[in-house]
Motif scaffolding. Structure first.
Motif, short mmCIF file in Angstrom:
data_model
loop_
_atom_site.label_atom_id
_atom_site.label_comp_id
_atom_site.label_asym_id
_atom_site.label_seq_id
_atom_site.Cartn_x
_atom_site.Cartn_y
_atom_site.Cartn_z
N VAL A 366 -30.68 138.91 1.90
CA VAL A 366 -30.76 137.51 1.49
C VAL A 366 -29.90 136.68 2.45
CG1 VAL A 366 -30.39 135.85 -0.37
CG2 VAL A 366 -31.03 138.22 -0.91
N LEU A 367 -30.51 135.69 3.10
CA LEU A 367 -29.82 134.83 4.05
C LEU A 367 -29.85 133.39 3.58
CD1 LEU A 367 -31.12 136.17 7.51
CD2 LEU A 367 -29.02 136.80 6.30
N GLY A 368 -28.87 132.63 4.01
CA GLY A 368 -28.79 131.21 3.69
C GLY A 368 -27.41 130.72 4.02
N LEU A 369 -27.26 129.42 4.29
CA LEU A 369 -25.96 128.86 4.58
C LEU A 369 -25.05 129.02 3.37
CD1 LEU A 369 -26.99 125.57 6.42
CD2 LEU A 369 -26.25 127.73 7.43
N ASN A 370 -23.73 128.96 3.61
CA ASN A 370 -22.79 129.04 2.49
C ASN A 370 -23.12 127.95 1.48
OD1 ASN A 370 -20.95 131.23 3.08
ND2 ASN A 370 -20.28 130.03 4.84
N GLY A 371 -23.19 128.35 0.21
CA GLY A 371 -23.53 127.41 -0.85
C GLY A 371 -25.01 127.33 -1.15
N LEU A 476 -25.83 144.10 -3.78
CA LEU A 476 -24.56 144.19 -3.07
C LEU A 476 -24.18 142.84 -2.46
CD1 LEU A 476 -25.13 147.59 -1.20
CD2 LEU A 476 -24.11 147.21 -3.46
N ASP A 477 -23.06 142.30 -2.89
CA ASP A 477 -22.57 141.00 -2.42
C ASP A 477 -21.32 141.22 -1.57
OD1 ASP A 477 -22.13 138.34 -2.02
OD2 ASP A 477 -21.93 137.80 -4.14
N GLU A 478 -21.48 141.17 -0.25
CA GLU A 478 -20.40 141.36 0.71
C GLU A 478 -19.64 142.67 0.47
OE1 GLU A 478 -20.20 139.50 3.20
OE2 GLU A 478 -20.86 137.49 2.71
N PRO A 479 -20.32 143.82 0.52
CA PRO A 479 -19.65 145.08 0.19
C PRO A 479 -18.66 145.57 1.23
CG PRO A 479 -21.88 145.51 0.97
CD PRO A 479 -21.75 144.02 0.85
N THR A 480 -18.67 145.00 2.45
CA THR A 480 -17.75 145.49 3.48
C THR A 480 -16.50 144.63 3.62
OG1 THR A 480 -18.94 144.28 5.22
CG2 THR A 480 -19.60 146.57 4.80
N ASN A 481 -16.36 143.56 2.81
CA ASN A 481 -15.15 142.75 2.85
C ASN A 481 -13.94 143.60 2.47
OD1 ASN A 481 -16.43 140.43 3.61
ND2 ASN A 481 -16.11 139.32 1.71
N ASN A 482 -12.80 143.35 3.11
CA ASN A 482 -11.51 143.96 2.78
C ASN A 482 -11.39 145.43 3.16
OD1 ASN A 482 -10.81 141.49 1.45
ND2 ASN A 482 -11.87 142.21 -0.39
N LEU A 483 -12.40 146.00 3.81
CA LEU A 483 -12.34 147.42 4.15
C LEU A 483 -11.79 147.62 5.56
CD1 LEU A 483 -15.76 148.73 2.79
CD2 LEU A 483 -13.50 149.04 1.77
N ASP A 484 -10.96 148.68 5.73
CA ASP A 484 -10.53 149.04 7.07
C ASP A 484 -11.73 149.62 7.82
OD1 ASP A 484 -10.78 151.85 6.43
OD2 ASP A 484 -8.83 151.74 5.45
N PRO A 485 -11.65 149.71 9.16
CA PRO A 485 -12.82 150.14 9.93
C PRO A 485 -13.40 151.48 9.50
CG PRO A 485 -11.17 149.19 11.39
CD PRO A 485 -10.54 149.28 10.03
N ALA A 499 -31.48 156.29 -1.09
CA ALA A 499 -32.93 156.37 -1.30
C ALA A 499 -33.46 155.29 -2.23
CB ALA A 499 -33.29 157.75 -1.88
N GLY A 500 -32.57 154.60 -2.94
CA GLY A 500 -33.02 153.56 -3.87
C GLY A 500 -33.22 152.22 -3.17
N ALA A 501 -33.46 151.18 -3.97
CA ALA A 501 -33.66 149.82 -3.45
C ALA A 501 -32.33 149.10 -3.32
CB ALA A 501 -34.59 149.05 -4.37
N VAL A 502 -32.26 148.20 -2.34
CA VAL A 502 -31.04 147.43 -2.10
C VAL A 502 -31.41 145.97 -1.85
CG1 VAL A 502 -29.03 147.08 -0.62
CG2 VAL A 502 -29.82 149.40 -1.09
N VAL A 503 -30.69 145.06 -2.51
CA VAL A 503 -30.74 143.64 -2.18
C VAL A 503 -29.34 143.28 -1.70
CG1 VAL A 503 -31.25 141.31 -2.98
CG2 VAL A 503 -32.47 143.25 -3.97
N LEU A 504 -29.22 142.86 -0.44
CA LEU A 504 -27.91 142.72 0.20
C LEU A 504 -27.63 141.28 0.61
CD1 LEU A 504 -25.41 144.10 1.65
CD2 LEU A 504 -26.87 144.23 3.68
N VAL A 505 -26.41 140.83 0.30
CA VAL A 505 -25.87 139.56 0.81
C VAL A 505 -24.65 139.92 1.65
CG1 VAL A 505 -24.64 137.45 0.19
CG2 VAL A 505 -26.67 138.12 -1.10
N THR A 506 -24.61 139.46 2.90
CA THR A 506 -23.49 139.81 3.77
C THR A 506 -23.40 138.88 4.96
OG1 THR A 506 -22.46 141.63 5.00
CG2 THR A 506 -24.85 141.44 5.17
N HIS A 507 -22.18 138.75 5.51
CA HIS A 507 -21.96 138.09 6.80
C HIS A 507 -21.77 139.12 7.90
CE1 HIS A 507 -20.86 134.55 4.27
NE2 HIS A 507 -21.29 133.87 5.32
N ASP A 508 -21.90 140.40 7.56
CA ASP A 508 -21.61 141.50 8.47
C ASP A 508 -22.89 142.00 9.11
OD1 ASP A 508 -20.91 143.86 9.70
OD2 ASP A 508 -19.79 144.68 8.01
N PRO A 509 -23.14 141.70 10.40
CA PRO A 509 -24.37 142.15 11.06
C PRO A 509 -24.51 143.68 11.03
CG PRO A 509 -23.26 140.52 12.42
CD PRO A 509 -22.30 140.89 11.33
N GLY A 510 -23.39 144.40 11.11
CA GLY A 510 -23.45 145.85 11.06
C GLY A 510 -24.01 146.37 9.76
#
Length: 542
Positions: A366-371, A476-485, A499-510
């Motif tokens: 899911v993409l979109g500007l902040n807000g 998943l809403d920003e699941p990589t925030n606050n994590l060390d590398p 193997a299941g379905a995922v709907v992801l919101v993130t600013h992390d291209p990786g």
């Protein structure tokens, strides 16, 4: 200025930091680093005066600007603009001036009107002394650079997303810090915990320049290596193995070389100590065979033990959570459908008419500007909020796992164990304990309240709850925030293999690349498209 001496910090019975001396002077730009759970957030909280040390003293002089990881609760009825201006007391001055203006226009009695005019003049004089309309314009520029346009500033905080509210707090802190003190220097010491969370690439670049030019004090926790490289001139490394803070009075590049040399030295010292201790123990064993040398043998063995104890412990390899999502529960072809979803907060429409069908095993970003409503959409899909119109239809066998960026799905008053037990009440106890061990929670830490965990630890705990639930649709809403590398790579690897379905919101291209999505939803219009690499450039702008 901040000075801490004899500082001891604990999480339950676990010692995070022992007998540490830490100082922040004007011009110091400190990078506070260490693995997740080493005590970075706890240290910053204590330095800010919002937590108490187990032992030691902390003294503070001058103004402090503290940005915690978790959003602060406060008056959500005020506008974003007033919240930022309140950093210099300008919000109240403006409201008082507006009241005086109204009185000047409405009062009929001449004496009362003259009083209102006099009051307005004094207020305007005070307003001008604090920077006045120029300061108001400055606050607007800071907000704009942090991705908060004018239309957002007029909205009550209650209508903003968690990411927007956090950027308002960051803007408020930076606005206060940009006010010149005596001698033209900033008198503010900034304490910032992961300030780049929720920022797009342009805002992060602007923030780097702001912090690099800040002439007050600064302590920053960040996993953004580019920011640390550009900004810091001093590093505090919290060693989770030794429970100590190593202070490096140097920039990030030289720190990395010095840190590697220190670790190599410790390994060498430990190896030499073990070699000498082994030789002493061998000699002691030979001497024990003779009764006349038993006392000497015992003394030699004690020297060997002391030798081992005196050598610094070799830096243990940082453990990494072994995150693996299990085989999801069986479900129908389309376990989750959304039809015509609309959501508004007051008069502010977030989005309307959004349709979405999540097929078994599908991957959607899911993409979109902040807000634009990305977090709101996930909350509607996960049943955390109700839509104003439209609805979410669960398919056969649906089992949803929702990861919230602010960790609000965790019970912060409950322990680590109680949170995971609540997520999987029917699972065998030993199975859950084993699961928590793979996420690096064991022993006394299972009894630790979730609210006292670091941001990275909360992320790991929330993910452990998802794993235990055997969900077949992950939101998943920003699941990589606050994590060390290292932990981030584990999360990304788990996403690749789920193997299941995922709907992801993130600013992390990786994270998007690891997901390998088939589809993209663009908010606020709700446009659906096949994923292509062209959309990757929008991820950090979203």
């Amino acid at each position: 200025m901040i000075s801490a001496t004899g500082l001891e910090l604990r999480a339950g019975s676990r010692i995070l930091l022992s007998d540490a001396t830490l100082r922040v002077q004007p011009g110091d730009r400190v990078g506070l680093v260490g693995r997740n759970g080493a005590g970075k957030t706890t240290t910053l909280k204590v330095l800010a005066g919002e937590g108490q040390p187990h032992a030691g003293d902390v003294t503070r002089r001058g103004e402090l600007g503290y940005l915690p990881q978790d959003p602060r609760e406060g008056d959500l009825s005020v506008t974003a603009q007033d919240r930022v201006l309140s950093a210099r007391g300008l919000d109240k001055m403006l409201r008082d001036m507006e009241k005086a203006q109204t009185a000047m226009a409405e009062l009929v009695d001449e004496k009362e009107r003259d009083k209102a005019i006099n009051r307005y003049g004094k207020l305007e004089e005070r307003f001008g002394a604090r920077g006045g309309y120029a300061a108001e314009s400055e606050a607007g520029r800071i907000c704009s650079n942090l991705g908060l346009p004018g239309r957002v500033l007029t909205q009550p905080l209650s209508t903003l997303s968690g990411g927007q509210r956090r950027r308002v707090e960051l803007a408020r802190i930076l606005f206060a810090a940009s006010e010149a003190g005596p001698g033209g220097r900033s008198a503010t010491t900034l304490l910032l915990d992961e300030p780049t969370n929720h920022l797009d690439a342009d805002s992060i670049s602007w923030l780097r320049d702001f912090l690099k030019n800040h002439d007050g004090g600064l302590v920053v926790i960040s996993h953004d290596i580019d920011l640390l490289s550009a900004v810091v001139n001093k590093v505090w490394f919290l060693d989770a193995v030794r429970g100590e803070a190593d202070v490096y009075n140097m920039d990030w590049t030289r720190y990395q070389d010095a840190r590697a040399a220190d670790e190599k030295r410790r390994r060498r010292e430990r190896a030499n100590a073990e070699k000498k201790a082994s030789a002493l123990m061998t000699q002691a064993d030979k001497m024990r065979a003779k009764a006349t040398k038993a006392v000497a043998a015992q003394n030699m063995a004690k020297r060997a033990e002391k030798l081992l104890a005196s050598a610094e412990q070799e830096q243990a390899k940082d453990k990494v959570a072994k995150i693996r999502f299990p085989e999801p529960a069986a479900c129908g072809k389309t376990p989750l459908t959304a039809d015509g979803l609309s959501k508004s907060y007051g008069s502010l429409e977030i989005f309307s008419g959004v349709d979405l069908a999540v097929d078994r095993g599908s991957k959607v970003v899911v993409l979109g500007l902040n807000g634009a409503g990305k977090t709101t959409l996930l909350r509607l899909l996960g049943g955390q909020e109700d839509a104003d119109s439209g609805g979410v239809v669960p398919g056969h066998g649906l089992r949803v796992g929702y990861f919230a960026q602010e960790h609000e799905t965790l019970d912060h008053d409950a322990t680590v164990w109680e949170n995971v037990r609540a997520a999987a009440p029917d699972s065998p106890e030993q199975q859950l304990r084993n699961l928590l061990g793979t996420f690096l929670f064991q022993g006394e830490q299972l009894k630790q309240p979730a609210g006292t965990l670091s941001g990275g630890e909360k992320t790991r705990l929330a993910l452990a709850g998802l794993v235990s639930s055997q969900a077949n649709v992950l939101l998943l809403d920003e699941p990589t925030n606050n994590l060390d590398p290292a932990s981030r790579e584990q999360v990304l690897d788990a996403l690749r293999n789920f193997a299941g379905a995922v709907v992801l919101v993130t600013h992390d291209p990786g994270a998007v690349e690891a997901l390998e999505p088939e589809r993209v939803i663009l908010l606020p219009d709700g446009t659906e498209d096949h994923w292509s690499a062209e959309y990757l450039d929008l991820v950090q702008l979203a």
